[in-house]
Enzyme design. Structure first.
Site, PDB file in Angstrom:
ATOM      1  N   HIS A   1       5.461  20.260 -31.193  1.00 41.02           N
ATOM      2  CA  HIS A   1       4.580  19.111 -31.476  1.00 41.02           C
ATOM      3  C   HIS A   1       5.312  17.986 -32.212  1.00 41.02           C
ATOM      4  CE1 HIS A   1       2.829  19.815 -35.805  1.00 41.02           C
ATOM      5  NE2 HIS A   1       4.113  20.042 -35.773  1.00 41.02           N
TER       6      HIS A   1
ATOM      7  N   GLU B   1       0.924  26.614 -31.618  1.00 33.79           N
ATOM      8  CA  GLU B   1       0.712  25.160 -31.597  1.00 33.79           C
ATOM      9  C   GLU B   1      -0.780  24.843 -31.561  1.00 33.79           C
ATOM     10  OE1 GLU B   1       2.744  22.543 -31.558  1.00 33.79           O
ATOM     11  OE2 GLU B   1       4.698  23.460 -31.224  1.00 33.79           O
TER      12      GLU B   1
ATOM     13  N   GLU C   1      -0.288  15.888 -30.138  1.00 37.76           N
ATOM     14  CA  GLU C   1      -0.618  17.288 -29.866  1.00 37.76           C
ATOM     15  C   GLU C   1      -0.984  17.387 -28.382  1.00 37.76           C
ATOM     16  OE1 GLU C   1      -0.124  19.637 -31.998  1.00 37.76           O
ATOM     17  OE2 GLU C   1       0.190  18.371 -33.741  1.00 37.76           O
TER      18      GLU C   1
END
Ligand SMILES: C[S@@+](CC[C@H](N)C(=O)[O-])C[C@H]1O[C@@H](n2cnc3c(N)ncnc32)[C@H](O)[C@@H]1O
Length: 399
Positions: free
Chosen positions: A307, A336, A363
């Site tokens: 990310h 993540e 993201e």
């Protein structure tokens, strides 16, 4: 449009159901109560109150909390415990003028961070928790590093004509906010104590949340089938920071087979070793853009790594692992945030904006992570998630 009174009743009903779930200890119920409470405030507040809270009360609170670190305000309240502290004793201990302190502390009382009773100030569970070293460093990191980057958003985005910033991280709000041209991770090293504060913050910001191994079947998918003749390494934590994940995994699986190795950049490993490294994992320097030196480990674990990087760099990081993987045996685990476009959570959207401010990246959804894996000749096997936890565990293997 729903009448405000109907909206308030609907939220109160939802709060009531979430309270029952909380009493039954249902996962995610606490987070859901917080979310409904935010919805209640959003429904009840009028614009003048909204502006006052957002632009005065909350920024002033974070500024006071930041200076509280310097004068050890929360630690003094914690040490006093039930004895409580009058304004003059708190002023004496912190060195802050009593008249000034009364305004600062009164705001923290109004924000419900500390309490005032019988002429004395008292700690709360929150102010005591915030007195711990890792949160104190986290407060400094968030105030000194994150806030100037976020404050730079409006002028920065106007300057680049509201285009998405370039994802190579060379021109992002962080650069304007901190008047630097260095990439974020290099700037952390060049400006002590920011590296230390960042690493400490990384070990603290998810504290209290379930860990990945609480919802990923570790025994079944990692420990069973471990083959020491392939490699004596069970898990490599790639870009593991101070090794907080490696240490907590080792503490949870005390009789795990094989070794746990944690890799990061040279300055991070040097500062970890200077503190006296933990015996439960081996720490080593490795640049994750170069070929992975540990071949045939059971697991390569990457937590909050991709990310920080745009797609091209993320694919390079994954490709650097590929020659080390043993087909049908080695697993790549990505821990993540997985963006849910239907129901975005505050944890996911605020991290998304952090990434935009510091690296120009965002993201990703499960499909976007899957596509990165495919480009690196890997295959997404399964995504595991848990109620109330922003991050998911993505299991992948050689395609
Ligand atoms: C967002 S932090 C995540 C740390 C840890 N995995 C966690 O989740 O708490 C990103 C980590 O990547 C490390 N890092 C950045 N560039 C790197 C590189 N080229 N090689 C290895 N590690 C790197 C940083 O030092 C930092 O520890």
């Amino acid at each position: 449009m729903t009448k405000p009174s109907q909206a308030v009743s609907a939220i109160l009903d939802a709060i009531s159901s979430a309270r029952i779930a909380l009493n039954k200890n249902e996962p995610g119920s606490r987070e859901s109560l917080i979310d409904h409470s935010r919805a209640l405030i959003a429904t009840l507040e009028i614009p003048s109150e909204f502006i006052q809270r957002t632009f005065w009360a909350e920024p002033a609170q974070s500024a006071i909390i930041r200076l509280a670190v310097d004068v050890k305000l929360f630690q003094h309240l914690q040490e006093a415990a039930n004895a409580s502290l009058s304004l003059s004793s708190l002023s004496q201990k912190t060195g802050v003028d009593a008249t000034l302190l009364s305004s600062l502390a009164r705001h923290l009382v109004a924000m419900k961070l500390i309490t005032f009773d019988n002429g004395a100030f008292h700690a709360t569970k929150m102010s005591n928790d915030l007195a711990a070293d890792n949160f104190q460093h986290g407060i400094c990191y968030c105030y000194d590093v994150v806030r100037p980057s976020v404050n730079a958003f409006p002028a920065f985005l106007k300057r680049i004509k509201y285009k998405s910033p370039s994802t190579d991280g060379t021109d992002v709000p962080f650069h304007d906010g901190h008047k630097t041209q260095l990439p974020f991770f290099e700037w952390l090293v060049a400006t002590p104590p920011h590296l230390h504060q960042f690493d400490s913050f990384m070990s603290a910001y998810r504290a209290g949340k379930p860990n990945w191994y609480d919802f990923y079947p570790v025994s079944e998918r990692i420990i069973e089938g471990f083959d020491s003749s392939t490699s004596d390494v069970l898990l490599v934590d790639v870009g593991g920071g101070r090794g907080h994940d490696a240490a907590s995994f080792a503490a949870q699986y005390t009789s795990h087979p094989g070794k746990i190795v944690m890799q990061d950049r040279e300055p991070v490993i040097a500062s970890l070793l200077a503190q006296g490294s933990s015996q439960c994992f081996q720490a080593e320097v490795h640049n994750f853009f170069t070929p992975q030196p540990i071949k045939g480990a059971r697991v390569y674990y990457l937590h909050s790594i991709l990310h920080d990087w745009g797609d091209a760099d993320s694919v390079k990081i994954l490709e650097s692992l590929v020659p080390a993987l043993k087909k049908g045996y080695s697993r790549v685990l990505l821990n993540e945030i997985v963006v849910n476009e239907e129901e975005p959570t505050l944890a996911a959207t605020s991290m998304d904006l952090m990434m935009l401010a510091h690296f120009g990246v965002r993201e990703r959804t499960e499909a976007e992570l899957g596509s990165l894996l495919t480009k690196a000749k890997l295959r997404l096997v399964k995504a595991f998630s848990f109620p109330g936890v922003a991050e998911s565990l993505i299991e992948a293997e050689l395609a």
